[in-house]
Enzyme design. Sequence first.
Site, short mmCIF file in Angstrom:
data_model
loop_
_atom_site.label_atom_id
_atom_site.label_comp_id
_atom_site.label_asym_id
_atom_site.label_seq_id
_atom_site.Cartn_x
_atom_site.Cartn_y
_atom_site.Cartn_z
N CYS A 116 -2.21 9.02 3.01
CA CYS A 116 -2.08 8.49 1.65
C CYS A 116 -3.29 8.90 0.82
O CYS A 116 -3.21 9.03 -0.40
CB CYS A 116 -1.94 6.98 1.69
N GLU A 168 0.89 -1.18 0.00
CA GLU A 168 0.00 0.00 0.00
C GLU A 168 0.91 1.21 0.00
O GLU A 168 1.64 1.44 0.97
CB GLU A 168 -0.88 0.01 1.25
P1 NAD Z 1 8.49 5.08 4.25
O1 NAD Z 1 8.43 4.34 2.96
O2 NAD Z 1 9.63 6.03 4.44
O3 NAD Z 1 8.57 4.06 5.48
C1 NAD Z 1 7.60 3.10 5.71
C2 NAD Z 1 8.21 1.96 6.51
O4 NAD Z 1 9.16 1.27 5.70
C3 NAD Z 1 8.96 2.40 7.77
O5 NAD Z 1 8.69 1.50 8.81
C4 NAD Z 1 10.42 2.31 7.33
O6 NAD Z 1 11.30 2.10 8.40
C5 NAD Z 1 10.37 1.10 6.42
N1 NAD Z 1 11.48 0.99 5.46
C6 NAD Z 1 12.20 1.98 4.89
N2 NAD Z 1 13.14 1.46 4.04
C7 NAD Z 1 13.00 0.12 4.08
C8 NAD Z 1 13.65 -0.97 3.42
N3 NAD Z 1 14.66 -0.77 2.56
N4 NAD Z 1 13.24 -2.23 3.69
C9 NAD Z 1 12.22 -2.45 4.54
N5 NAD Z 1 11.56 -1.47 5.19
C10 NAD Z 1 11.94 -0.20 4.97
O7 NAD Z 1 7.07 5.82 4.44
P2 NAD Z 1 6.62 6.90 5.54
O8 NAD Z 1 7.33 8.20 5.27
O9 NAD Z 1 6.70 6.33 6.92
O10 NAD Z 1 5.07 7.05 5.16
C11 NAD Z 1 4.62 7.91 4.17
C12 NAD Z 1 4.27 7.15 2.90
O11 NAD Z 1 3.36 6.10 3.19
C13 NAD Z 1 3.55 8.03 1.88
O12 NAD Z 1 4.06 7.76 0.60
C14 NAD Z 1 2.10 7.58 1.99
O13 NAD Z 1 1.31 7.80 0.85
C15 NAD Z 1 2.28 6.12 2.28
N6 NAD Z 1 1.06 5.57 2.88
C16 NAD Z 1 0.26 4.76 2.11
C17 NAD Z 1 -0.92 4.24 2.62
C18 NAD Z 1 -1.81 3.36 1.79
O14 NAD Z 1 -2.62 2.64 2.35
N7 NAD Z 1 -1.70 3.37 0.47
C19 NAD Z 1 -1.28 4.54 3.94
C20 NAD Z 1 -0.45 5.37 4.70
C21 NAD Z 1 0.72 5.86 4.16
#
Ligand code: NAD
Length: 508
Positions: A287, A253
């Site tokens: 999101c 997501e």
């Molecule tokens: P992010 O991608 O920076 O981080 C999300 C998670 O992934 C964190 O726990 C982070 O530590 C982890 N992560 C980072 N690099 C990784 C890797 N290489 N391997 C495994 N895990 C890793 O996102 P964020 O800044 O926390 O959240 C914002 C983003 O989330 C926005 O793009 C938003 O649209 C999206 N979002 C989507 C939904 C949906 O349902 N579509 C819902 C909420 C947020």
Amino acid sequence: MPQNSQNFQNFIAGEWVAPSTGNYFENRNPADWNDLIGCFPRSGPEDAQRAIASAQRGFAQWSKTPAPLRGAVLQRVGDLLVQKKEAIARAMTREMGKVLAETRGDVQEGIDTAFYAASEGRRLFGRVVPSELRNKWAMTYRRPIGVAGIITPFNFPLAIPTWKMFPALLCGNAVIFKPAEDVPHTGHLLIEVLLEAGLPPEVIQLVHGQGSVVGKAIIDDPAVPVISFTGSTETGSIIGATCGRLHKRLSLEMGGKNAMIVMDDADLDLALDGVLWGAFGTTGQRCTATSRLILHERIHDRFLKMLGDRAGKLRLGSGLDDRTEVGPLIHEEARQKVDEYVGIGKREGASVVIGGAPATGQTLASGWFYQPTVLAGVRAGMRVEQEEIFGPVLSAIKVGSLDEAVRVNNDVQYGLSSSLYTRDVNAAFQAMSDLDNGITYINAPTIGAEAHLPFGGVKQTGNGHREGGWEVYEFYSETKVCYIDYSGHLQRAQIDTYAEGREGDERV
Ligand code: NAD
């Protein structure tokens, strides 16, 4: 590490334990960076590996527990969340900034998801299907898969983990959970609730730390066959590449660039309330946030004026203050990113209707606040129209028809949510079929998903799975098919079905 701060722990192998690295990171209130919530483990890959080994033992036990009993644990989880709703909401607001009404809603979504999961324990249906052969039964049932790796973002610190964790647990899987670095405290509180509700300790593991270290260790480990990730499209692509190579089941997501369309026949006051909530709720860090406002040319100027007047009056401050309408951004880099995009928009030819700068002032001086911002004169294809900003910035685009509005809505890489304000029922149904998104709202903003309906997006927002509702239970379980032949002789599918039968068999 500062003196006197509380050091939180990981939960691994049934115990609260320090990270093997001995390192911790600070967690501070984004509305007041002098307020230190605590220090959390900066774990290493070996912590994740130990947690996965323990989760495999947890899985061996939990997968044999009948689904109605697993549901009973989730029922108690829901009851405890009801009791602790206010305390968790306050802790969440302190940790990530959104206003109390919203963090209460975040906990409520967890409660709804728990009670839905609890009832699913008595419903985890398979099917009994007629066989094409006589004296033979055919049926399916749902089996647990193994250890589920759950990696979540900062913006819904309780709701999003529960969307994943509760169905995963109900289906009989064990879970290893890595919350976002910005919201480890809410993750900690959630695990305390699960343990208090009686979940067997090795069924759940909590490992804090960086995504590129702990998240990566979980993704890379073949002993974790199911991964559910919510976060940015960029991170999702990295995870997708690994999961593809290892043939893991993966739910993604990711980002959004959601649009609200306001037609010339719309109730403009209703649309105004909708866009203020959609664009500036959670400080634009959803999101599903409304980040594009597509206005019919006949109401464009009037609506922008109404919007500028109201957006300029939104009260910024700590989310713990009941009068606050917009809280801070999550951290400094987020505020810088928002400011950079406003600069990009201006250079591309947009004009600032309202906002356009960090918010300052006495009560805002030590938080990551940014003024609610509306950009006008944005055209399809500009970067502020195409790219996810994830902050309180709304780009207004003028169109001449619904067809054009739909084209503008669809012409982005993302496809999560869309919204249309109109009084024309034909236009509404046309738009519902033509808007290329996972979710469309009519006469409501782009945010507002309910826990018992499927949730997710198309194109670069997702990879075809859905969270919420009934569909997510398919993701966290394997379909097993069983055939039981009680005819007493060999019957060959496809071959004996229409062939002459044995003596005494009746044929159609
Ligand atoms: P992010 O991608 O920076 O981080 C999300 C998670 O992934 C964190 O726990 C982070 O530590 C982890 N992560 C980072 N690099 C990784 C890797 N290489 N391997 C495994 N895990 C890793 O996102 P964020 O800044 O926390 O959240 C914002 C983003 O989330 C926005 O793009 C938003 O649209 C999206 N979002 C989507 C939904 C949906 O349902 N579509 C819902 C909420 C947020």
